[in-house]
Scaffold this motif. Structure first.
Motif, PDB file in Angstrom:
ATOM      1  N   VAL A 141       0.833  -1.196   0.000  1.00 22.76           N
ATOM      2  CA  VAL A 141       0.000   0.000   0.000  1.00 22.76           C
ATOM      3  C   VAL A 141       0.873   1.253   0.000  1.00 22.76           C
ATOM      4  CG1 VAL A 141      -1.680   1.333   1.325  1.00 22.76           C
ATOM      5  CG2 VAL A 141      -1.980  -1.137   1.078  1.00 22.76           C
ATOM      6  N   ARG A 142       1.907   1.271   0.815  1.00 21.99           N
ATOM      7  CA  ARG A 142       2.800   2.426   0.879  1.00 21.99           C
ATOM      8  C   ARG A 142       3.536   2.653  -0.433  1.00 21.99           C
ATOM      9  NH1 ARG A 142       4.300   0.024   5.719  1.00 21.99           N
ATOM     10  NH2 ARG A 142       6.331  -0.512   4.823  1.00 21.99           N
ATOM     11  N   LYS A 143       3.930   1.577  -1.078  1.00 21.84           N
ATOM     12  CA  LYS A 143       4.673   1.691  -2.337  1.00 21.84           C
ATOM     13  C   LYS A 143       3.755   1.977  -3.521  1.00 21.84           C
ATOM     14  CE  LYS A 143       9.029   0.665  -1.252  1.00 21.84           C
ATOM     15  NZ  LYS A 143      10.185   1.514  -1.593  1.00 21.84           N
ATOM     16  N   GLY A 144       2.482   1.692  -3.380  1.00 20.06           N
ATOM     17  CA  GLY A 144       1.557   1.888  -4.482  1.00 20.06           C
ATOM     18  C   GLY A 144       1.693   0.829  -5.556  1.00 20.06           C
ATOM     19  N   VAL A 145       1.954  -0.407  -5.151  1.00 20.12           N
ATOM     20  CA  VAL A 145       2.128  -1.501  -6.112  1.00 20.12           C
ATOM     21  C   VAL A 145       0.775  -1.906  -6.667  1.00 20.12           C
ATOM     22  CG1 VAL A 145       2.959  -3.858  -6.442  1.00 20.12           C
ATOM     23  CG2 VAL A 145       4.169  -2.312  -4.889  1.00 20.12           C
ATOM     24  N   VAL A 146       0.629  -1.872  -7.997  1.00 22.14           N
ATOM     25  CA  VAL A 146      -0.623  -2.272  -8.631  1.00 22.14           C
ATOM     26  C   VAL A 146      -0.402  -3.288  -9.741  1.00 22.14           C
ATOM     27  CG1 VAL A 146      -1.859  -0.148  -8.109  1.00 22.14           C
ATOM     28  CG2 VAL A 146      -0.515  -0.287 -10.196  1.00 22.14           C
ATOM     29  N   VAL A 147       0.837  -3.419 -10.200  1.00 22.90           N
ATOM     30  CA  VAL A 147       1.140  -4.330 -11.314  1.00 22.90           C
ATOM     31  C   VAL A 147       2.268  -5.259 -10.897  1.00 22.90           C
ATOM     32  CG1 VAL A 147       1.968  -4.486 -13.689  1.00 22.90           C
ATOM     33  CG2 VAL A 147       0.403  -2.652 -13.047  1.00 22.90           C
ATOM     34  N   LEU A 148       2.138  -6.534 -11.229  1.00 24.39           N
ATOM     35  CA  LEU A 148       3.178  -7.513 -10.948  1.00 24.39           C
ATOM     36  C   LEU A 148       3.760  -8.062 -12.245  1.00 24.39           C
ATOM     37  CD1 LEU A 148       1.528  -9.605  -8.078  1.00 24.39           C
ATOM     38  CD2 LEU A 148       3.094  -7.668  -7.866  1.00 24.39           C
ATOM     39  N   PRO A 149       5.071  -8.294 -12.277  1.00 17.95           N
ATOM     40  CA  PRO A 149       6.053  -7.962 -11.241  1.00 17.95           C
ATOM     41  C   PRO A 149       6.428  -6.488 -11.304  1.00 17.95           C
ATOM     42  CG  PRO A 149       7.162  -8.941 -13.108  1.00 17.95           C
ATOM     43  CD  PRO A 149       5.687  -8.979 -13.435  1.00 17.95           C
ATOM     44  N   THR A 150       6.865  -5.937 -10.184  1.00 17.16           N
ATOM     45  CA  THR A 150       7.356  -4.560 -10.119  1.00 17.16           C
ATOM     46  C   THR A 150       8.683  -4.535  -9.382  1.00 17.16           C
ATOM     47  OG1 THR A 150       5.171  -3.522 -10.208  1.00 17.16           O
ATOM     48  CG2 THR A 150       6.929  -2.254  -9.190  1.00 17.16           C
ATOM     49  N   MET A 151       9.646  -3.820  -9.933  1.00 22.34           N
ATOM     50  CA  MET A 151      10.957  -3.664  -9.304  1.00 22.34           C
ATOM     51  C   MET A 151      11.129  -2.216  -8.871  1.00 22.34           C
ATOM     52  SD  MET A 151      13.920  -5.163  -8.545  1.00 22.34           S
ATOM     53  CE  MET A 151      14.187  -6.571  -9.638  1.00 22.34           C
ATOM     54  N   PHE A 152      11.590  -2.018  -7.645  1.00 24.95           N
ATOM     55  CA  PHE A 152      11.935  -0.695  -7.138  1.00 24.95           C
ATOM     56  C   PHE A 152      13.445  -0.618  -6.954  1.00 24.95           C
ATOM     57  CE2 PHE A 152       7.503  -0.963  -5.985  1.00 24.95           C
ATOM     58  CZ  PHE A 152       7.028   0.342  -6.074  1.00 24.95           C
ATOM     59  N   VAL A 153      14.042   0.472  -7.422  1.00 21.28           N
ATOM     60  CA  VAL A 153      15.467   0.717  -7.220  1.00 21.28           C
ATOM     61  C   VAL A 153      15.605   2.046  -6.489  1.00 21.28           C
ATOM     62  CG1 VAL A 153      17.718   1.034  -8.311  1.00 21.28           C
ATOM     63  CG2 VAL A 153      16.065  -0.556  -9.311  1.00 21.28           C
ATOM     64  N   ASN A 154      16.201   2.018  -5.311  1.00 25.53           N
ATOM     65  CA  ASN A 154      16.289   3.215  -4.464  1.00 25.53           C
ATOM     66  C   ASN A 154      14.917   3.864  -4.289  1.00 25.53           C
ATOM     67  OD1 ASN A 154      18.986   2.834  -4.099  1.00 25.53           O
ATOM     68  ND2 ASN A 154      19.644   4.454  -5.494  1.00 25.53           N
ATOM     69  N   SER A 155      13.907   3.023  -4.045  1.00 25.88           N
ATOM     70  CA  SER A 155      12.520   3.428  -3.802  1.00 25.88           C
ATOM     71  C   SER A 155      11.815   3.987  -5.033  1.00 25.88           C
ATOM     72  CB  SER A 155      12.447   4.480  -2.669  1.00 25.88           C
ATOM     73  OG  SER A 155      12.922   3.926  -1.463  1.00 25.88           O
ATOM     74  N   ALA A 156      12.461   3.978  -6.183  1.00 27.60           N
ATOM     75  CA  ALA A 156      11.833   4.437  -7.419  1.00 27.60           C
ATOM     76  C   ALA A 156      11.369   3.236  -8.227  1.00 27.60           C
ATOM     77  CB  ALA A 156      12.814   5.271  -8.243  1.00 27.60           C
ATOM     78  N   ALA A 157      10.111   3.271  -8.672  1.00 23.82           N
ATOM     79  CA  ALA A 157       9.569   2.168  -9.453  1.00 23.82           C
ATOM     80  C   ALA A 157      10.249   2.104 -10.804  1.00 23.82           C
ATOM     81  CB  ALA A 157       8.061   2.340  -9.633  1.00 23.82           C
ATOM     82  N   MET A 158      10.755   0.927 -11.140  1.00 23.96           N
ATOM     83  CA  MET A 158      11.422   0.725 -12.412  1.00 23.96           C
ATOM     84  C   MET A 158      10.399   0.331 -13.462  1.00 23.96           C
ATOM     85  SD  MET A 158      14.388  -1.966 -13.429  1.00 23.96           S
ATOM     86  CE  MET A 158      13.182  -3.013 -14.249  1.00 23.96           C
ATOM     87  N   ARG A 159      10.416   1.052 -14.585  1.00 19.83           N
ATOM     88  CA  ARG A 159       9.449   0.776 -15.649  1.00 19.83           C
ATOM     89  C   ARG A 159      10.075  -0.132 -16.707  1.00 19.83           C
ATOM     90  NH1 ARG A 159       5.919   2.468 -12.101  1.00 19.83           N
ATOM     91  NH2 ARG A 159       5.765   4.710 -11.875  1.00 19.83           N
ATOM     92  N   GLY A 160       9.213  -0.768 -17.473  1.00 19.85           N
ATOM     93  CA  GLY A 160       9.701  -1.582 -18.575  1.00 19.85           C
ATOM     94  C   GLY A 160       9.718  -3.061 -18.228  1.00 19.85           C
ATOM     95  N   ALA A 161      10.196  -3.844 -19.182  1.00 16.63           N
ATOM     96  CA  ALA A 161      10.215  -5.295 -19.025  1.00 16.63           C
ATOM     97  C   ALA A 161      11.191  -5.713 -17.929  1.00 16.63           C
ATOM     98  CB  ALA A 161      10.596  -5.952 -20.354  1.00 16.63           C
ATOM     99  N   LEU A 162      10.826  -6.764 -17.210  1.00 22.73           N
ATOM    100  CA  LEU A 162      11.678  -7.288 -16.147  1.00 22.73           C
ATOM    101  C   LEU A 162      12.691  -8.240 -16.775  1.00 22.73           C
ATOM    102  CD1 LEU A 162      12.061  -7.289 -13.008  1.00 22.73           C
ATOM    103  CD2 LEU A 162      10.785  -9.437 -13.032  1.00 22.73           C
ATOM    104  N   THR A 163      13.791  -7.695 -17.259  1.00 24.76           N
ATOM    105  CA  THR A 163      14.859  -8.498 -17.837  1.00 24.76           C
ATOM    106  C   THR A 163      16.136  -8.264 -17.048  1.00 24.76           C
ATOM    107  OG1 THR A 163      15.569  -6.769 -19.387  1.00 24.76           O
ATOM    108  CG2 THR A 163      13.820  -8.269 -20.123  1.00 24.76           C
ATOM    109  N   VAL A 164      17.080  -9.179 -17.164  1.00 29.33           N
ATOM    110  CA  VAL A 164      18.353  -9.052 -16.464  1.00 29.33           C
ATOM    111  C   VAL A 164      19.057  -7.764 -16.877  1.00 29.33           C
ATOM    112  CG1 VAL A 164      20.666 -10.030 -16.273  1.00 29.33           C
ATOM    113  CG2 VAL A 164      18.666 -11.513 -16.069  1.00 29.33           C
ATOM    114  N   ASN A 165      19.087  -7.467 -18.172  1.00 26.98           N
ATOM    115  CA  ASN A 165      19.767  -6.267 -18.650  1.00 26.98           C
ATOM    116  C   ASN A 165      19.141  -4.994 -18.081  1.00 26.98           C
ATOM    117  OD1 ASN A 165      21.183  -8.112 -20.170  1.00 26.98           O
ATOM    118  ND2 ASN A 165      21.089  -6.927 -22.046  1.00 26.98           N
ATOM    119  N   THR A 166      17.798  -4.918 -18.117  1.00 25.17           N
ATOM    120  CA  THR A 166      17.105  -3.717 -17.647  1.00 25.17           C
ATOM    121  C   THR A 166      17.347  -3.487 -16.160  1.00 25.17           C
ATOM    122  OG1 THR A 166      15.381  -4.064 -19.313  1.00 25.17           O
ATOM    123  CG2 THR A 166      14.875  -2.567 -17.523  1.00 25.17           C
TER     124      THR A 166
END
Length: 538
Positions: free
Chosen positions: A395-420
């Motif tokens: 709830v605090r992070k505002g997660v609505v879509v799975l999977p979601t990655m956060f880096v330094n508390s910033a939501a990472m957009r785009g495909a969940l790939t190793v490179n990204t």
């Protein structure tokens, strides 16, 4: 009640209103949770200066596409009044500002790439609009919102809207499930802000240049990142397989936290006021903690309750074998072993299979089971402290879509790939403080191979723009081609010489006299047999 309708009801309750752009979301918006979007992107108008804002423009990022973290896109804007829903009707010779007419076609010159395309919201999903813009050559997309927030009086006054034509919550640019092929970034711009750009390009017919930029917060020389998923979520499985050695190479300066997304059964109305579980085997603890059924069939396959159980097990594995150092080598080993051995309907919750995973991961299974029980367990109507913690964090992070990655508390957009993910994590370090593996592999097209070998090989090395090859590869290829053509030319020369020699022999045999004159021992074919030793002119 059959299983399939029940699953559909729960899915509608949890997900309704999050993925379409044609109507505003009636669910909980990002700000309604009291948390900012927290994505470190910036939207700024560079030209004309009258639209420049020192702090940039408020906007919302799409939850799909691949933003260039650490980079920016600054290009001219074209505005199209087409809804951009039908790919067959996309016409790059339309739109604003107007361009000179092409004498050959009688139409305006097409949009000159690279460019940023502004499209009105409505009629179809965000994903569909951005996909069509990508195919039209856009480097980025800005969706102009078509409604004001009901709480934004300034917007309502500016565009003469009434409260009957406004939205109660901010829209979410969510993926509709088909956005995996989109590689360009997209922003949603609020109506009153987009109105100024549209006026400039459409009414004044003046050029507008917009900059879309991305960075990640740099709190210190370390990076924290977390992955939100569930054990049944398929997209993240291959990523988790491949990330295990990379997490170890990044070391303790990259602090990882795995997160499990659990539905609040009480808010989802799976638990009644008298404690009855209305969602049956989709939930545990009397309907408190739930997960959607992956195959949407309550009578067969893996159940939601089994997914919640495995999620709690993984939370405990991380707590005892990863939380302390933030790397979690044993945790990653558990994930890999589980995916290899138990990730099927027949073995997902099989105790023997789970014990086998414990054994190969060198984990004390009793310790994990005790952790699950001490946190509140999964039976009866008891509160589980670990699962409650995950729900509160989501709830605090505002997660609505799975999977979601956060880096330094910033939501990472785009495909969940190793490179990204690797590039985003490396971009989160302060300049000059990144680990050696980031310096070596940050611009490799094959990060996993680079991390394994310790170097970026020529066939996996790429520039940020992509598609280039190293000088060594180019030189080697050129040399091999020269040698190949040289050998072919030599073979052709030898064959041509032999053919000519055979022709000369034939001519001499036909036209030379048969008698040798005074020299009886002379044979006219001696000349032909002598080959190159005899001259035709001496």
């Amino acid at each position: 009640m059959s299983g399939r309708p029940l699953v559909s009801v729960l899915s509608v309750l949890l997900l309704q209103g999050l993925i379409t752009s044609s109507s505003p979301s009636k669910g909980v918006g990002v700000n309604a949770w009291g948390t900012p979007d927290n994505v470190s992107s910036r939207l700024q108008v560079q030209v004309p200066k009258s639209l420049f804002r020192e702090k940039g423009y408020d906007h919302r990022e799409a939850l799909f596409g691949n933003p260039p973290y650490g980079g920016s896109i600054a290009q001219n804007v074209y505005y199209t009044d087409s809804d951009f829903c039908d790919s067959s009707s996309v016409d790059p010779t339309t739109g604003y500002p107007t361009r000179p007419t092409d004498p050959a076609t009688g139409k305006q010159q097409p949009w000159s790439p690279p460019f940023i395309l502004m499209i009105d919201r409505g009629s179809c999903s965000f994903v569909q609009k951005v996909r069509n813009a990508q195919h039209a050559g856009a480097a980025g997309v800005i969706i102009a919102d078509n409604l004001c927030l009901c709480s934004d009086a300034a917007c309502l006054n500016m565009v003469n809207e009434t409260f009957q034509n406004c939205q109660n919550a901010e829209p979410i640019m969510a993926d509709d499930g088909s956005g995996g092929d989109i590689t360009i970034p997209a922003f949603l711009m609020f109506k009153q802000d987009a109105h100024g750009i549209i006026q400039e390009v459409k009414v004044k017919n003046s050029p507008v240049q917009v900059e879309m930029s991305w960075s990640l917060p740099h709190p210190d020389s370390d990076v924290s990142y977390e992955l939100w998923t569930v054990p049944s979520e398929n997209v993240s499985k291959e990523f988790q397989r491949a990330w295990y050695p990379i997490a170890q190479k990044l070391g303790k300066r990259a602090q990882f936290t795995p997160r499990q997304y659990i539905y609040d059964g009480i808010k989802s109305r799976c638990q009644t006021s008298d404690g009855q579980n209305m969602c049956f085997n989709m939930c545990t603890n009397g309907g408190r903690y739930c997960a959607t059924d992956p195959d949407q069939d309550l009578d067969h396959g893996t159940t939601g309750a089994e997914i919640v159980t495995e999620a709690l097990r993984r939370i405990c594995v991380w707590k005892h074998f990863g939380e302390q150092d933030g790397v979690g080598a044993t945790y990653w080993k558990y994930i890999t072993e589980f995916l290899d051995r138990c990730d099927s309907d027949d073995f997902f919750s099989n105790k023997d299979c789970i014990n086998d995973v414990y054994k190969h991961s060198k984990i004390d299974g009793k310790r994990i089971e005790q952790c699950m029980e001490d946190s509140g367990g999964l039976s009866s109507n008891h509160v589980n402290t670990l699962l409650e913690r995950e729900i509160d964090a989501a709830v605090r992070k505002g997660v609505v879509v799975l999977p979601t990655m956060f880096v330094n508390s910033a939501a990472m957009r785009g495909a969940l790939t190793v490179n990204t993910v690797f590039n985003a994590v490396c971009a989160g370090f302060q300049d000059g403080s990144e680990p050696d593996v980031c310096k070596t592999c940050a611009h490799c097209s094959g990060v996993a191979g680079c991390v394994q070998k310790g170097s970026c090989t020529s066939n996996s090395n790429t520039s940020p723009s992509g598609g280039s090859v190293s000088k060594k590869t180019f030189g080697t290829t050129l040399l091999m081609m020269c040698v190949l053509f040289g050998v072919a030319a030599y073979i052709h020369w030898r064959k041509t010489r032999e053919d000519m020699r055979e022709q000369v022999r034939g001519i001499l045999a036909e036209y030379m006299p048969l008698d040798g004159g005074e020299n009886e021992d002379y044979n006219p074919m001696d000349f032909a047999r002598s080959g190159q030793s005899a001259s035709l002119i001496s």
